[in-house]
Design a protein around this motif. Structure first.
Motif: not given
Length: 125
Positions: A12-13, A29-33, A48-52
């Motif tokens: 984000r920064r 904007t931020e969206k869960k995806m 996108g930031v993910s944990g997969r």
């Protein structure tokens, strides 16, 4: 969703730091995806930031920048449902030294997308 909140804050920064002229913070904007959190800039997917798996960050950098990005350690082509997506790269933690550069590149690509006229859908005969 198992994405890292510290990494999310870092991304984000970086997005705010590298916003091009004419793009406001309100344009993000931020969206869960994709099992994580997507950052949309002017309505288009940018990062996108993910944990997969071992994927941490996915960036939409464009096909023209794809091969150069792959030269960095920890960067690979995004694969979803067995399909490779040129123009999108995944970065794991070994690639974080170039994360700022790639986020800036994703924002530049987003500007190119925003400047292009909308694609027309194929009309039925």
């Amino acid at each position: 969703m198992a994405f890292d909140p510290d990494l999310t804050t870092r991304v984000r920064r970086l997005l705010i730091k590298h916003l091009p002229d004419g793009v406001a913070v309100d344009d993000i904007t931020e969206k869960k995806m994709f099992g994580g959190l997507a950052f949309m800039v002017r309505g288009k997917l940018c990062v996108g930031v993910s944990g997969r798996g071992d994927v941490e960050v996915m960036l939409r950098i464009g096909k023209a920048n794809h091969d150069a990005a792959l030269a960095h350690e920890g960067v690979r082509t995004t694969v979803m449902k067995g399909r490779e997506y040129r123009g999108y790269v995944d970065v794991d933690e070994t690639g974080f030294p170039v994360l700022e550069e790639l986020v800036a590149q994703a924002l530049r690509h987003n500007q190119e997308l925003s400047a292009a006229p909308p694609r027309r859908s194929k009309q039925k005969p």
